[in-house]
Design an enzyme around this catalytic site. Sequence first.
Site, PDB file in Angstrom:
ATOM      1  N   LYS A 103       0.920  -1.037   0.023  1.00 28.43           N
ATOM      2  CA  LYS A 103      -0.086   0.048   0.035  1.00 28.43           C
ATOM      3  C   LYS A 103       0.980   1.221  -0.015  1.00 28.43           C
ATOM      4  CE  LYS A 103      -4.518   0.959   0.367  1.00 28.43           C
ATOM      5  NZ  LYS A 103      -5.424  -0.168  -0.023  1.00 28.43           N
TER       6      LYS A 103
HETATM    7  N1  GLU Z   1      -7.166  -0.083  -3.207  1.00 27.78           N
HETATM    8  C1  GLU Z   1      -7.923  -1.242  -3.557  1.00 27.78           C
HETATM    9  C2  GLU Z   1      -7.905  -1.786  -2.040  1.00 27.78           C
HETATM   10  O1  GLU Z   1      -7.909  -1.543  -1.169  1.00 27.78           O
HETATM   11  C3  GLU Z   1      -7.537  -1.853  -4.602  1.00 27.78           C
HETATM   12  C4  GLU Z   1      -6.012  -2.319  -4.913  1.00 27.78           C
HETATM   13  C5  GLU Z   1      -5.822  -2.908  -6.330  1.00 27.78           C
HETATM   14  O2  GLU Z   1      -6.587  -2.710  -7.310  1.00 27.78           O
HETATM   15  O3  GLU Z   1      -4.621  -3.169  -6.365  1.00 27.78           O
HETATM   16  O4  GLU Z   1      -8.402  -3.320  -2.286  1.00 27.78           O
END
Ligand code: GLU
Length: 411
Positions: A103
């Site tokens: 993240k």
């Molecule tokens: N930000 C989204 C999540 O928390 C999507 C992450 C992604 O598509 O890699 O799952």
Amino acid sequence: MMRAIDATRLYFDRAADHMDLSANIRELLLTAKREVSVQIAVELDDGQISTHIGYRVQHDDARGPMKGGLRFHPEVDLGEVRSLAQLMTWKTALVDLPFGGAKGGVAVDPSKLSPREMERITRKFVDGIHDVIGPDVDIPAPDMGTNSEVMAWIQNQYQKYHGFNPGCVTGKPVELFGIPGREEATGRGVGILAFKMMGRLGRKPQQTRVALQGFGNVGSHAAKFLHEAEFKIVAVSDVSGGYYRPEGLDIPAVLQYSREHRGLKGFKQAERISNEKLLELDVELLIPAALGGVITAHNAPRIKAPMIIEAANQPVWPDADVLFHEQGKLVLPDILANAGGVVVSYFEWVQNRQHYSWGINRVRQELDRVLADSFERVWSMAQERNVSLRTASYMLGIGRVGRATMLGGAT
Ligand code: GLU
């Protein structure tokens, strides 16, 4: 006040206890592979210099390249990004994608930035992390405060260093190697899972009143799909507050209003309530689809909904979760409830690697299948082991990561 990272740890430990994981293995699974903080200094439109810190936490890659969104929000800090990176590891494993978890985040308020300022911040961030991301290493995607335009800048900046490689980021515009259906994916997933859950409980969507907090990308698409599945949405909200109509809101009208006015502010065909009150409404299904930490021991006793679907990441704190479990409320956890986004990100990455475009029908069909399979697995595990849906989800995710780690040779 509990921190996000402590909440994730508690949920992890609760599952790990059921799996008899030793302290050493817990330590191994929880420790991030790599964490980077980079300086992001940019010139604002008025000529002032503004300096920020950008974080990327790469939690685990035992099952594949690390994957996870990039968040632009004023309250972002390293602890929160760490916690969200861990959630991505359990999430991708739970829905069985060949990815690990990561993240990113920058503590900025996108509503106070011009598009050009956003672009400069994004490109500077990529300058700082380009050599530790990539299609086989770590693949960013949208999250709170970022969208497909931001992803296009990431791709463009990345390729200045490494050449053409659209699989380095997902959630891109469809015109620029993105996949149709990525934007709706998380909300659609919430709809699919809500429908599945009602099926398991023998409950009709038409008789299920829903309160939905948050009307961003996830919330608005969830509203659309829940409405199509004939759920009765009685309340929605965004930063301007809540909008309540006990007989059910006219969702197509709400969607149109929010598109035209860039938000719900001023929507008249409903009673005005606060975001806090929305959570406490007399409904059957509550869907927090905005910020984390909105349901804690403080307001949990006032929450009436017997079912909660966590469309946001970490909306329910463990102290509230314990109470809900005792009360027999059902909580569908974030790592399953909002997994639709990363599932379609995976399809986009596959599409980019194969240079073969997917159509919307194929995307939707395969998303439905992946989520339906995962839901069934979680539901059965919860029954067999007599644990909550959250603990079952964590057990499935942690089990897969643990096995891959040991098979690959952990040390
Ligand atoms: N930000 C989204 C999540 O928390 C999507 C992450 C992604 O598509 O890699 O799952």
